[in-house]
Design a protein around this motif. Structure first.
Motif, PDB file in Angstrom:
ATOM      1  N   SER A 133       0.838  -1.172   0.031  1.00  0.00           N
ATOM      2  CA  SER A 133      -0.165   0.053  -0.102  1.00  0.00           C
ATOM      3  C   SER A 133       0.872   1.386   0.196  1.00  0.00           C
ATOM      4  O   SER A 133       0.372   2.504  -0.311  1.00  0.00           O
ATOM      5  CB  SER A 133      -0.965   0.099   1.164  1.00  0.00           C
ATOM      6  OG  SER A 133      -0.262  -0.089   2.455  1.00  0.00           O
ATOM      7  N   TRP A 134       2.188   1.145   0.393  1.00  0.00           N
ATOM      8  CA  TRP A 134       2.997   2.178   0.419  1.00  0.00           C
ATOM      9  C   TRP A 134       4.432   1.701   0.182  1.00  0.00           C
ATOM     10  O   TRP A 134       4.716   0.796   0.809  1.00  0.00           O
ATOM     11  CB  TRP A 134       3.152   3.265   1.554  1.00  0.00           C
ATOM     12  CG  TRP A 134       3.934   4.320   1.390  1.00  0.00           C
ATOM     13  CD1 TRP A 134       5.298   4.384   1.919  1.00  0.00           C
ATOM     14  CD2 TRP A 134       3.973   5.471   0.513  1.00  0.00           C
ATOM     15  NE1 TRP A 134       5.897   5.362   1.475  1.00  0.00           N
ATOM     16  CE2 TRP A 134       5.377   6.095   0.659  1.00  0.00           C
ATOM     17  CE3 TRP A 134       3.068   5.817  -0.508  1.00  0.00           C
ATOM     18  CZ2 TRP A 134       5.348   7.401  -0.088  1.00  0.00           C
ATOM     19  CZ3 TRP A 134       3.344   6.988  -1.196  1.00  0.00           C
ATOM     20  CH2 TRP A 134       4.434   7.757  -0.693  1.00  0.00           C
ATOM     21  N   PRO A 135       5.084   2.162  -0.812  1.00  0.00           N
ATOM     22  CA  PRO A 135       4.756   3.275  -1.882  1.00  0.00           C
ATOM     23  C   PRO A 135       3.779   2.685  -2.639  1.00  0.00           C
ATOM     24  O   PRO A 135       3.759   1.450  -2.923  1.00  0.00           O
ATOM     25  CB  PRO A 135       6.234   3.677  -2.638  1.00  0.00           C
ATOM     26  CG  PRO A 135       6.939   2.244  -2.512  1.00  0.00           C
ATOM     27  CD  PRO A 135       6.434   1.801  -1.106  1.00  0.00           C
ATOM     28  N   TYR A 136       2.804   3.599  -3.385  1.00  0.00           N
ATOM     29  CA  TYR A 136       1.730   3.274  -4.248  1.00  0.00           C
ATOM     30  C   TYR A 136       2.456   2.588  -5.165  1.00  0.00           C
ATOM     31  O   TYR A 136       3.170   3.004  -6.182  1.00  0.00           O
ATOM     32  CB  TYR A 136       1.038   4.568  -4.573  1.00  0.00           C
ATOM     33  CG  TYR A 136       0.282   5.206  -3.613  1.00  0.00           C
ATOM     34  CD1 TYR A 136      -0.508   4.726  -2.398  1.00  0.00           C
ATOM     35  CD2 TYR A 136       0.570   6.618  -3.253  1.00  0.00           C
ATOM     36  CE1 TYR A 136      -1.220   5.413  -1.499  1.00  0.00           C
ATOM     37  CE2 TYR A 136      -0.051   7.435  -2.208  1.00  0.00           C
ATOM     38  CZ  TYR A 136      -0.750   6.753  -1.316  1.00  0.00           C
ATOM     39  OH  TYR A 136      -1.691   7.451  -0.371  1.00  0.00           O
ATOM     40  N   PRO A 137       1.698   1.296  -5.376  1.00  0.00           N
ATOM     41  CA  PRO A 137       2.129   0.539  -6.800  1.00  0.00           C
ATOM     42  C   PRO A 137       1.524   1.091  -8.024  1.00  0.00           C
ATOM     43  O   PRO A 137       0.502   1.789  -7.834  1.00  0.00           O
ATOM     44  CB  PRO A 137       1.499  -0.807  -6.175  1.00  0.00           C
ATOM     45  CG  PRO A 137       1.215  -0.968  -4.861  1.00  0.00           C
ATOM     46  CD  PRO A 137       1.069   0.620  -4.645  1.00  0.00           C
ATOM     47  N   LEU A 138       2.032   0.498  -8.949  1.00  0.00           N
ATOM     48  CA  LEU A 138       1.682   0.781 -10.193  1.00  0.00           C
ATOM     49  C   LEU A 138       0.122   0.427 -10.231  1.00  0.00           C
ATOM     50  O   LEU A 138      -0.225  -0.562 -10.104  1.00  0.00           O
ATOM     51  CB  LEU A 138       2.408   0.146 -11.555  1.00  0.00           C
ATOM     52  CG  LEU A 138       3.889   0.400 -11.597  1.00  0.00           C
ATOM     53  CD1 LEU A 138       4.589  -0.483 -12.567  1.00  0.00           C
ATOM     54  CD2 LEU A 138       4.017   1.806 -12.023  1.00  0.00           C
ATOM     55  N   ASP A 143      -3.983   4.874  -4.519  1.00  0.00           N
ATOM     56  CA  ASP A 143      -3.083   6.203  -4.984  1.00  0.00           C
ATOM     57  C   ASP A 143      -4.196   7.388  -5.228  1.00  0.00           C
ATOM     58  O   ASP A 143      -4.756   7.004  -6.432  1.00  0.00           O
ATOM     59  CB  ASP A 143      -2.338   5.790  -6.164  1.00  0.00           C
ATOM     60  CG  ASP A 143      -1.332   7.096  -6.558  1.00  0.00           C
ATOM     61  OD1 ASP A 143      -1.503   7.969  -5.918  1.00  0.00           O
ATOM     62  OD2 ASP A 143      -0.549   6.727  -7.391  1.00  0.00           O
ATOM     63  N   PRO A 144      -4.208   8.047  -4.710  1.00  0.00           N
ATOM     64  CA  PRO A 144      -5.200   9.310  -4.719  1.00  0.00           C
ATOM     65  C   PRO A 144      -4.867  10.250  -5.992  1.00  0.00           C
ATOM     66  O   PRO A 144      -5.582  11.018  -6.696  1.00  0.00           O
ATOM     67  CB  PRO A 144      -5.038  10.162  -3.486  1.00  0.00           C
ATOM     68  CG  PRO A 144      -3.646   9.977  -3.062  1.00  0.00           C
ATOM     69  CD  PRO A 144      -3.442   8.615  -3.169  1.00  0.00           C
ATOM     70  N   LEU A 151       1.778  -2.576   4.013  1.00  0.00           N
ATOM     71  CA  LEU A 151       1.095  -3.696   3.391  1.00  0.00           C
ATOM     72  C   LEU A 151      -0.349  -3.758   3.716  1.00  0.00           C
ATOM     73  O   LEU A 151      -0.547  -3.160   5.201  1.00  0.00           O
ATOM     74  CB  LEU A 151       1.713  -4.976   3.547  1.00  0.00           C
ATOM     75  CG  LEU A 151       3.120  -5.200   3.435  1.00  0.00           C
ATOM     76  CD1 LEU A 151       3.679  -6.392   3.814  1.00  0.00           C
ATOM     77  CD2 LEU A 151       3.483  -4.775   1.681  1.00  0.00           C
ATOM     78  N   ALA A 152      -1.212  -3.914   3.057  1.00  0.00           N
ATOM     79  CA  ALA A 152      -2.871  -3.956   3.456  1.00  0.00           C
ATOM     80  C   ALA A 152      -3.251  -5.067   2.874  1.00  0.00           C
ATOM     81  O   ALA A 152      -2.932  -5.911   2.176  1.00  0.00           O
ATOM     82  CB  ALA A 152      -3.388  -2.812   2.660  1.00  0.00           C
ATOM     83  N   GLY A 153      -4.311  -5.677   3.637  1.00  0.00           N
ATOM     84  CA  GLY A 153      -4.928  -6.783   3.438  1.00  0.00           C
ATOM     85  C   GLY A 153      -5.096  -7.575   4.702  1.00  0.00           C
ATOM     86  O   GLY A 153      -4.636  -7.198   5.752  1.00  0.00           O
ATOM     87  N   SER A 154      -5.604  -8.779   4.677  1.00  0.00           N
ATOM     88  CA  SER A 154      -5.990  -9.477   5.943  1.00  0.00           C
ATOM     89  C   SER A 154      -5.492 -11.196   5.665  1.00  0.00           C
ATOM     90  O   SER A 154      -5.292 -11.502   6.659  1.00  0.00           O
ATOM     91  CB  SER A 154      -7.559  -9.470   6.268  1.00  0.00           C
ATOM     92  OG  SER A 154      -8.240  -9.859   5.448  1.00  0.00           O
ATOM     93  N   ALA A 155      -5.620 -11.525   4.555  1.00  0.00           N
ATOM     94  CA  ALA A 155      -5.314 -13.204   4.165  1.00  0.00           C
ATOM     95  C   ALA A 155      -3.822 -13.142   4.126  1.00  0.00           C
ATOM     96  O   ALA A 155      -3.165 -13.113   3.059  1.00  0.00           O
ATOM     97  CB  ALA A 155      -5.822 -13.461   2.877  1.00  0.00           C
ATOM     98  N   CYS A 200       4.966  -3.404  -7.649  1.00  0.00           N
ATOM     99  CA  CYS A 200       6.007  -2.507  -8.122  1.00  0.00           C
ATOM    100  C   CYS A 200       5.629  -1.074  -8.265  1.00  0.00           C
ATOM    101  O   CYS A 200       4.417  -0.728  -8.552  1.00  0.00           O
ATOM    102  CB  CYS A 200       6.638  -2.809  -9.449  1.00  0.00           C
ATOM    103  SG  CYS A 200       7.146  -4.543  -9.670  1.00  0.00           S
ATOM    104  N   ALA A 201       6.441  -0.307  -7.789  1.00  0.00           N
ATOM    105  CA  ALA A 201       6.088   1.069  -7.935  1.00  0.00           C
ATOM    106  C   ALA A 201       7.353   1.835  -8.392  1.00  0.00           C
ATOM    107  O   ALA A 201       8.445   1.755  -8.044  1.00  0.00           O
ATOM    108  CB  ALA A 201       6.041   1.942  -6.220  1.00  0.00           C
ATOM    109  N   ASP A 202       7.002   3.092  -8.974  1.00  0.00           N
ATOM    110  CA  ASP A 202       7.806   4.057  -9.730  1.00  0.00           C
ATOM    111  C   ASP A 202       8.403   4.976  -8.630  1.00  0.00           C
ATOM    112  O   ASP A 202       7.550   5.541  -7.714  1.00  0.00           O
ATOM    113  CB  ASP A 202       7.270   4.675 -10.755  1.00  0.00           C
ATOM    114  CG  ASP A 202       6.883   4.035 -12.018  1.00  0.00           C
ATOM    115  OD1 ASP A 202       7.505   3.145 -12.156  1.00  0.00           O
ATOM    116  OD2 ASP A 202       5.916   4.601 -12.870  1.00  0.00           O
TER     117      ASP A 202
END
Length: 218
Positions: free
Chosen positions: A23-28, A33-34, A82-86, A153-155
């Motif tokens: 969840s951070w850095p915002y992935p492609l 990502d706002p 990271l985000a999610g629960s599983a 992946c994030a830029d």
């Protein structure tokens, strides 16, 4: 306002029932990502295809306009969230960089065992990285469930580094790759222990530097 509320509820439900995502850095193509006003992946938590056809980065690095979502200073301390629960019982993760458009990924930190049981992991961006545009990758091999590889992946933009692309690529190990049709597979219920974890390594789930490498893929 009604649309935003519906979208927010959709994302919240999706995360609750999902695997995991960076969840951070915002992935492609991240819907989190706002500033992403283009294509959005509402299944960001899904693993890479078993055939390997969308490795790396789900292929998004090839057809998404470049836009840095984070700026890093070489030698600085940062975190990936990271985000999610599983969490599938945890597993092992790596953080890697690519300077050649995703052809080569080199590991800057390995988390061996117990990942992603935390929502955030600290890392230091090495001082000898190259400056400029790079792809930052989070990859994960789950402990329980189907044999899969997860990768976002994030830029990013890097400054203050003392190295070159060539020196960086010769000094850091390749990112571990498995379960994507490359002849290497992890084991159900067996901890993935990287043969070449790099200089920054943290351990969980009772593992340590003496734990045997698994799987032993060439």
């Amino acid at each position: 306002m009604h649309f935003n509320a519906v979208l927010s509820a959709f994302l919240s439900c999706g995360l609750a029932a999902a695997h995991m995502q960076m969840s951070w850095p915002y992935p492609l193509r991240s819907a989190l990502d706002p500033n992403n006003h283009g294509d959005k992946d509402y299944s960001m938590t899904s693993p890479l295809l078993a055939s390997g056809s969308n490795f790396p980065c789900k292929g998004y690095h090839q057809n998404t306009p470049w836009r840095a979502t984070a700026e890093y200073q070489a030698g600085g301390s940062y975190n990936v969230t990271l985000a999610g629960s599983a969490t599938h019982g945890g597993g092992s993760c790596q953080l890697s960089l690519s300077y050649d458009g995703g052809q080569t990924f080199k590991v800057i930190k390995s988390i061996v065992g117990g990942c992603p049981l935390q929502s955030s992991y600290d890392f230091q961006l090495p001082g000898d990285v190259a400056n400029g545009q790079a792809l930052f990758a989070w990859s994960w091999f789950n402990l329980i469930g189907n044999r899969e590889m997860y990768m976002n992946c994030a830029d990013i933009e890097i400054s203050g580094g003392s190295g070159s692309q060539a020196s960086f690529e010769s000094s850091y190990p390749d990112m571990f790759v498995a379960n994507v049709g490359n002849g290497c597979a992890t084991g159900e219920g067996k901890q993935t222990v990287f043969a070449h974890p790099g200089n920054q390594v943290s351990y969980g789930a009772g593992l340590d530097a003496s734990s045997p490498v698994f799987p032993k893929c060439s």
